[in-house]
Design an enzyme around this catalytic site. Structure first.
Site, short mmCIF file in Angstrom:
data_model
loop_
_atom_site.label_atom_id
_atom_site.label_comp_id
_atom_site.label_asym_id
_atom_site.label_seq_id
_atom_site.Cartn_x
_atom_site.Cartn_y
_atom_site.Cartn_z
CG ASP A 242 -2.07 -1.22 1.08
OD1 ASP A 242 -2.21 -1.33 0.09
OD2 ASP A 242 -2.41 -1.92 2.20
CE LYS B 32 -3.85 -6.04 -0.21
NZ LYS B 32 -4.59 -5.00 -0.45
CG ASP C 111 -7.33 -5.69 -2.51
OD1 ASP C 111 -8.44 -5.85 -2.91
OD2 ASP C 111 -6.82 -5.04 -1.63
CE LYS D 176 -11.05 -5.14 -0.05
NZ LYS D 176 -9.63 -4.66 -0.65
CG LEU D 177 -13.35 -5.34 -10.60
CD1 LEU D 177 -12.06 -5.18 -9.90
CD2 LEU D 177 -13.28 -5.89 -11.90
CG HIS D 178 -19.66 -4.11 -5.50
ND1 HIS D 178 -19.95 -3.80 -4.03
CD2 HIS D 178 -20.86 -4.61 -5.91
CE1 HIS D 178 -21.25 -4.18 -3.77
NE2 HIS D 178 -21.97 -4.45 -4.85
CG ASP D 179 -20.11 -1.29 -12.01
OD1 ASP D 179 -21.23 -1.24 -12.20
OD2 ASP D 179 -19.05 -0.65 -12.41
CB ILE D 180 -24.01 -3.93 -13.91
CG1 ILE D 180 -23.16 -3.21 -14.94
CG2 ILE D 180 -24.73 -2.97 -13.13
CD1 ILE D 180 -23.81 -2.84 -16.31
N PRO D 181 -23.01 -6.85 -13.75
CG PRO D 181 -24.29 -8.75 -13.46
CD PRO D 181 -24.17 -7.47 -13.32
CB THR E 246 -19.22 -2.89 -15.58
OG1 THR E 246 -20.38 -2.17 -16.34
CG2 THR E 246 -18.03 -1.90 -15.36
CB THR F 235 -10.69 -7.49 8.09
OG1 THR F 235 -9.87 -6.58 7.38
CG2 THR F 235 -10.69 -8.72 7.55
CD GLN G 144 -7.54 -4.08 8.63
OE1 GLN G 144 -8.91 -4.51 8.92
NE2 GLN G 144 -6.99 -4.29 7.72
NE ARG H 49 -2.76 -0.22 7.95
CZ ARG H 49 -3.69 0.32 8.28
NH1 ARG H 49 -3.85 1.53 8.60
NH2 ARG H 49 -5.12 -0.49 8.07
O1 LIG Z 1 -9.22 -7.50 0.26
C1 LIG Z 1 -8.43 -7.21 0.77
O2 LIG Z 1 -7.22 -7.46 0.54
C2 LIG Z 1 -8.69 -6.68 2.24
C3 LIG Z 1 -10.03 -7.08 2.53
C4 LIG Z 1 -10.45 -6.86 4.04
O3 LIG Z 1 -11.53 -7.09 4.39
N1 LIG Z 1 -9.81 -6.11 4.70
C5 LIG Z 1 -8.44 -5.59 4.02
O4 LIG Z 1 -7.65 -5.17 5.18
N2 LIG Z 1 -8.12 -5.86 2.94
C6 LIG Z 1 -6.63 -5.34 2.39
O5 LIG Z 1 -5.64 -5.77 3.25
C7 LIG Z 1 -4.73 -4.65 3.34
C8 LIG Z 1 -4.58 -4.70 4.99
O6 LIG Z 1 -3.49 -3.72 5.18
P1 LIG Z 1 -3.04 -3.55 6.80
O7 LIG Z 1 -4.34 -2.98 7.66
O8 LIG Z 1 -2.10 -2.43 6.66
O9 LIG Z 1 -2.47 -4.90 7.17
C9 LIG Z 1 -5.12 -3.68 2.88
O10 LIG Z 1 -4.55 -3.36 1.71
C10 LIG Z 1 -6.76 -3.81 2.61
O11 LIG Z 1 -7.22 -3.26 1.47
#
Ligand SMILES: O=C(O)c1cc(=O)[nH]c(=O)n1[C@@H]1O[C@H](COP(=O)(O)O)[C@@H](O)[C@H]1O
Length: 238
Positions: free
Chosen positions: A10, A32, A59, A61-66, A68, A122, A193, A214
């Site tokens: 990130d 990731k 990552d 996280k797609l969320h749209d109409i099928p 697309t 999460t 989180q 992190r």
């Molecule tokens: O799909 C994911 O990766 C994801 C889903 C979820 O429910 N929670 C979640 O934290 N993530 C991803 O996991 C990583 C967690 O980062 P940290 O909290 O820094 O460990 C981030 O890049 C979030 O985008």
């Protein structure tokens, strides 16, 4: 060798990403790329990481109409990631379309990337379901219901928290993947989180992979933090 720990890159630039990777001792990692880095650097970041031999979880996280999602997945498949995700809340038709797009876009000779559905983030605390989302069921029931929908749509597994991983496995079978973010080394701040766990607990709860950002990237010695996580994970015999 299976790499259990997926490191969330990130960062907001390729420069910081390269600096981080240079400090990881030249290992081939499972990394990731999320919205921040992908939106800044574009598809080239995927090429760079794959050409350096890393495993890649894209990552977005797609969320749209099928329709697309199907077309977007077709494009993303051409980047040859190992793993991709969509929001399970998009529904069965959207997830089936995502899979179709992925299959159509996978380059000849390559195997289809795995596709997983995000159940409940999460960062979502259990009481938020009722308070903000008007969901009356418990977190566990909600996640299991999503997991079954994801399985029925033909996907390979889910993103869930460690707290639900074991129950998802029981409901959907041992080969259905659970990828668990919210991972912290003991003593590390949770930040935003809500449903966190250590790598050790994740392994005990049968997670296939943990995702950690992190707790690794935010440390002065990231390699040490990563090694510590691996050690914790490997200390558990399943
Ligand atoms: O799909 C994911 O990766 C994801 C889903 C979820 O429910 N929670 C979640 O934290 N993530 C991803 O996991 C990583 C967690 O980062 P940290 O909290 O820094 O460990 C981030 O890049 C979030 O985008």
């Amino acid at each position: 060798m299976k790499q259990p720990i997926i490191i969330a890159l990130d960062f907001d630039s390729i420069t910081d990403t390269k600096k981080f990777l240079a400090g990881m001792g030249g290992q081939k990692l499972y990394v990731k790329v999320g919205m921040e880095l992908f939106y800044k650097e574009g598809p080239g970041i995927a090429d760079m990481l794959k050409s350096e031999g890393h495993h890649l979880f894209l990552d977005l996280k797609l969320h749209d109409i099928p329709n697309t999602v199907k077309k977007a997945m077709k494009v993303l498949a051409s980047l040859n990631p190992d793993l991709l995700n969509v929001h399970a809340a998009g529904g069965r038709a959207m997830m089936e379309a995502a899979l179709e797009g992925l299959e159509a876009g996978t380059p000849a000779g390559c195997s289809r990337p795995k596709l997983i559905g995000v159940t409940q983030l999460t960062s979502t605390p259990p009481d938020m379901l009722r308070r903000e989302l008007l969901i009356e069921k418990s977190m566990e029931e909600t996640v299991i219901s999503y997991a079954k929908l994801v399985r029925d749509a033909g996907l390979d597994g889910v993103v869930c928290s460690v707290q639900e991983s074991r129950t998802v496995k029981a409901a959907c079978g041992p080969s259905f993947l659970t990828v668990t973010p919210g991972i912290r080394l003991p003593g590390d701040p949770a930040g935003d989180q809500a449903r966190t766990a250590t790598p050790e607990l994740a392994r005990r709860e049968l997670a296939d992979h943990v995702v950690s950002g992190r707790s690794i990237t935010g440390k002065e010695d990231s390699l040490k933090a990563y090694t510590e996580m691996l050690k914790e994970w490997e200390s558990v015999r399943i």
